[in-house]
Design a protein around this motif. Structure first.
Motif, short mmCIF file in Angstrom:
data_model
loop_
_atom_site.label_atom_id
_atom_site.label_comp_id
_atom_site.label_asym_id
_atom_site.label_seq_id
_atom_site.Cartn_x
_atom_site.Cartn_y
_atom_site.Cartn_z
N GLY A 34 -65.95 -53.48 37.45
CA GLY A 34 -65.19 -52.74 38.44
C GLY A 34 -63.70 -52.69 38.17
N THR A 35 -63.30 -53.05 36.95
CA THR A 35 -61.88 -53.04 36.60
C THR A 35 -61.75 -52.66 35.12
OG1 THR A 35 -59.83 -54.37 36.63
CG2 THR A 35 -61.88 -55.53 36.06
N THR A 36 -60.64 -52.99 34.51
CA THR A 36 -60.43 -52.66 33.10
C THR A 36 -60.24 -53.93 32.28
OG1 THR A 36 -58.04 -52.47 33.42
CG2 THR A 36 -59.37 -50.46 33.66
N TYR A 37 -60.42 -53.80 30.99
CA TYR A 37 -60.16 -54.92 30.09
C TYR A 37 -59.32 -54.45 28.92
CZ TYR A 37 -63.58 -53.35 26.55
OH TYR A 37 -64.25 -52.64 25.58
N THR A 38 -58.60 -55.39 28.33
CA THR A 38 -57.80 -55.13 27.13
C THR A 38 -57.96 -56.30 26.16
OG1 THR A 38 -56.14 -53.90 28.40
CG2 THR A 38 -55.49 -54.68 26.22
N ASP A 60 -68.24 -54.94 24.28
CA ASP A 60 -68.88 -54.23 25.39
C ASP A 60 -70.27 -54.79 25.67
OD1 ASP A 60 -66.76 -52.54 25.99
OD2 ASP A 60 -67.43 -50.97 24.61
N ALA A 61 -70.99 -55.15 24.61
CA ALA A 61 -72.33 -55.72 24.77
C ALA A 61 -72.26 -57.08 25.46
CB ALA A 61 -73.02 -55.84 23.41
N VAL A 62 -71.27 -57.88 25.09
CA VAL A 62 -71.07 -59.19 25.72
C VAL A 62 -70.78 -59.03 27.21
CG1 VAL A 62 -69.46 -61.13 25.86
CG2 VAL A 62 -70.34 -60.42 23.64
N LEU A 63 -69.89 -58.10 27.55
CA LEU A 63 -69.52 -57.90 28.96
C LEU A 63 -70.68 -57.30 29.77
CD1 LEU A 63 -65.87 -56.62 28.44
CD2 LEU A 63 -66.60 -58.85 29.33
N LEU A 177 -70.47 -64.99 42.66
CA LEU A 177 -69.66 -65.64 41.63
C LEU A 177 -68.44 -64.81 41.23
CD1 LEU A 177 -72.54 -66.99 39.35
CD2 LEU A 177 -71.13 -68.30 40.96
N SER A 178 -68.07 -63.84 42.06
CA SER A 178 -66.96 -62.95 41.70
C SER A 178 -65.64 -63.70 41.56
CB SER A 178 -66.81 -61.83 42.73
OG SER A 178 -66.57 -62.37 44.03
N SER A 179 -65.53 -64.88 42.17
CA SER A 179 -64.29 -65.65 42.08
C SER A 179 -64.16 -66.41 40.78
CB SER A 179 -64.23 -66.65 43.25
OG SER A 179 -65.34 -67.54 43.20
N ILE A 180 -65.16 -66.34 39.92
CA ILE A 180 -65.13 -67.12 38.68
C ILE A 180 -65.74 -66.37 37.49
CG2 ILE A 180 -67.33 -68.29 39.18
CD1 ILE A 180 -66.10 -70.86 38.02
N ALA A 181 -66.60 -65.39 37.77
CA ALA A 181 -67.33 -64.70 36.69
C ALA A 181 -66.42 -63.84 35.82
CB ALA A 181 -68.44 -63.84 37.28
N LYS A 182 -65.38 -63.27 36.40
CA LYS A 182 -64.47 -62.44 35.60
C LYS A 182 -63.77 -63.29 34.55
CE LYS A 182 -61.05 -60.52 37.77
NZ LYS A 182 -60.25 -59.65 38.65
N GLY A 183 -63.34 -64.48 34.96
CA GLY A 183 -62.74 -65.40 34.01
C GLY A 183 -63.72 -65.82 32.93
N GLY A 197 -64.30 -64.53 13.33
CA GLY A 197 -63.29 -65.16 12.48
C GLY A 197 -61.87 -64.91 12.93
N VAL A 198 -61.70 -64.30 14.10
CA VAL A 198 -60.36 -64.04 14.64
C VAL A 198 -59.75 -65.36 15.12
CG1 VAL A 198 -59.03 -62.87 16.42
CG2 VAL A 198 -60.94 -61.69 15.30
N GLU A 199 -58.54 -65.65 14.68
CA GLU A 199 -57.86 -66.88 15.05
C GLU A 199 -56.76 -66.66 16.08
OE1 GLU A 199 -56.38 -68.24 11.32
OE2 GLU A 199 -58.29 -69.15 10.71
N ASN A 200 -56.29 -65.42 16.21
CA ASN A 200 -55.17 -65.11 17.10
C ASN A 200 -55.55 -63.92 17.98
OD1 ASN A 200 -53.01 -66.86 15.59
ND2 ASN A 200 -54.00 -65.63 14.01
N TYR A 201 -55.57 -64.14 19.31
CA TYR A 201 -56.01 -63.06 20.20
C TYR A 201 -55.46 -63.24 21.61
CZ TYR A 201 -59.43 -66.64 21.52
OH TYR A 201 -60.01 -67.82 21.92
N LEU A 202 -55.50 -62.14 22.36
CA LEU A 202 -55.18 -62.14 23.79
C LEU A 202 -56.20 -61.24 24.46
CD1 LEU A 202 -53.17 -62.99 26.05
CD2 LEU A 202 -51.99 -60.83 25.64
N VAL A 203 -56.95 -61.81 25.41
CA VAL A 203 -57.99 -61.07 26.12
C VAL A 203 -57.62 -61.02 27.60
CG1 VAL A 203 -60.44 -60.99 26.73
CG2 VAL A 203 -59.75 -61.86 24.48
N GLU A 204 -57.79 -59.85 28.21
CA GLU A 204 -57.47 -59.67 29.64
C GLU A 204 -58.55 -58.84 30.31
OE1 GLU A 204 -56.13 -57.05 32.88
OE2 GLU A 204 -56.28 -56.44 30.78
N ILE A 205 -59.02 -59.31 31.45
CA ILE A 205 -59.94 -58.55 32.30
C ILE A 205 -59.41 -58.58 33.72
CG2 ILE A 205 -62.27 -58.28 33.23
CD1 ILE A 205 -63.38 -59.66 30.78
N GLY A 206 -58.96 -57.44 34.21
CA GLY A 206 -58.49 -57.35 35.59
C GLY A 206 -57.41 -58.35 35.95
N GLY A 207 -56.55 -58.70 35.00
CA GLY A 207 -55.46 -59.63 35.28
C GLY A 207 -55.74 -61.06 34.89
#
Length: 345
Positions: A34-38, A60-63, A177-183, A197-207
């Motif tokens: 119900g939100t966006t991810y980056t 996308d498959a994981v989410l 579980l909406s208070s914890i599932a997004k995290g 094999g990615v060592e450096n990343y930033l993941v965001e879902i709805g803040g």
């Protein structure tokens, strides 16, 4: 021979230098929960990463799988099937991830002195913040009392031995579980990136965020927390170095409605009062080892309010940042652990 060997080594060194790949930031975004991810990650050439479109396809498959497990908006999800079940004291088989998230929610219930309670789902729906929205009308005392017997973390148990299952102690128990599932979704995406094999990343879902390693400039990922205009002064933002940390924020400034009397009702339910929270804490940001834990803590600590949240944060060594309403103005506070993180060099 010696000169030839030195020449060969020199040429080899130049060849390796020429083949080194400058760190390149890759990024993509999409929709989920119900939100966006980056997702941002650094391709430094150390490993042969998949094409970015293949990385996004797997993310996308994981989410999608997280939604299939824990979305109350999907009638055929694991959590929806669990909520529809009326069987008492009978193990309901679930996935390992579903059990893991529920188990962490139960642990955080203890940490927050009962303030995070994932059994308030029916009250969330009753107050108009679940799948069945209501408009500008608070429920009656009789309606609230009807759902009271089904609320309480003691009415839920998790079994992880010889398989994974949840058990209800009352038939009307409804899990949200909406208070914890997004995290948790953020953490699953992070795990997937690391598998590539990615060592450096930033993941965001709805803040909700999780960062690891460095950005393309070789610095820690840095996240700015916006402060209300009335407390900004010359410093409009608190900048947090997100070094191998999850980050989540809870507050009542986005998701709320006004009842028939014009009262502003938060989407976060106090499990003891059985109604939306009502205090002067505008928002709370939490840093933790995982985004799942930060997500759950931010909700529970927000329920507790300013003074109790800070008390728990100091006792449990939690990194929290609070924005507090003071009449027509605001002020900010932070725990000792949060101050250490933003002041680290």
């Amino acid at each position: 021979m010696k000169l030839k060997s030195l020449l060969f080594l020199a040429i080899g060194s130049l060849f390796l230098t020429a083949c080194e790949k400058a760190p390149e930031q890759m990024a993509f975004s999409g929709k989920t929960m119900g939100t966006t991810y980056t997702v941002k990650y650094i391709d430094n050439g150390k490993v042969n990463l998949p094409k970015i479109e293949d990385v996004q396809q797997q993310v996308d498959a994981v989410l999608k799988e997280v939604n299939n497990q824990m979305s109350t908006y999907q009638k055929d999800s694991e959590i929806s099937r669990f909520n529809q079940s009326q069987e008492v004291n009978v193990p309901f088989t679930v996935s390992a991830d579903f059990a893991k998230v529920t188990q962490e929610a139960i642990r955080l219930n203890r940490v927050t002195e009962g303030a995070l309670d994932v059994t308030v789902g029916k009250l969330v729906n009753l107050w108009g913040f679940g799948p069945d929205k209501r408009l500008n009308k608070a429920p009656s005392a009789e309606q609230i009392a009807q759902f009271s017997p089904s609320v309480g973390i003691d009415k839920l148990s998790v079994n992880t031995e010889g398989g994974f299952s949840l058990t209800k102690k009352v038939p009307a128990l409804y899990l949200d579980l909406s208070s914890i599932a997004k995290g948790f979704g953020v953490d699953k995406v992070a795990e997937q990136l690391e598998q590539f094999g990615v060592e450096n990343y930033l993941v965001e879902i709805g803040g909700e965020l999780r960062g690891k390693g460095k950005n393309a400039q070789g610095n820690d990922w840095r996240i700015a927390i916006e402060q209300p205009a009335l407390v900004q002064g010359e410093k409009a933002q608190i900048v947090v170095p997100l070094h191998n940390l999850g980050m989540a924020t809870s507050g009542d400034y986005r998701n709320y409605f006004e009842d028939e009397q014009g009262n502003r009702l938060s989407h976060i339910i106090d499990p003891k009062a059985l109604r939306p929270v009502n205090h002067n804490l505008a928002s709370i940001t939490v840093l933790a080892p995982t985004s799942m834990t930060a997500d759950g803590l931010s909700t529970g600590l927000f329920v507790l309010g300013e003074e109790k949240a800070l008390e728990v944060a100091e006792r449990e060594h939690l990194a929290v940042f609070l924005i507090i309403k003071r009449g027509s103005s605001f002020e900010t506070k932070m725990s000792s652990e949060f101050e250490k993180i933003i002041n680290q060099k």
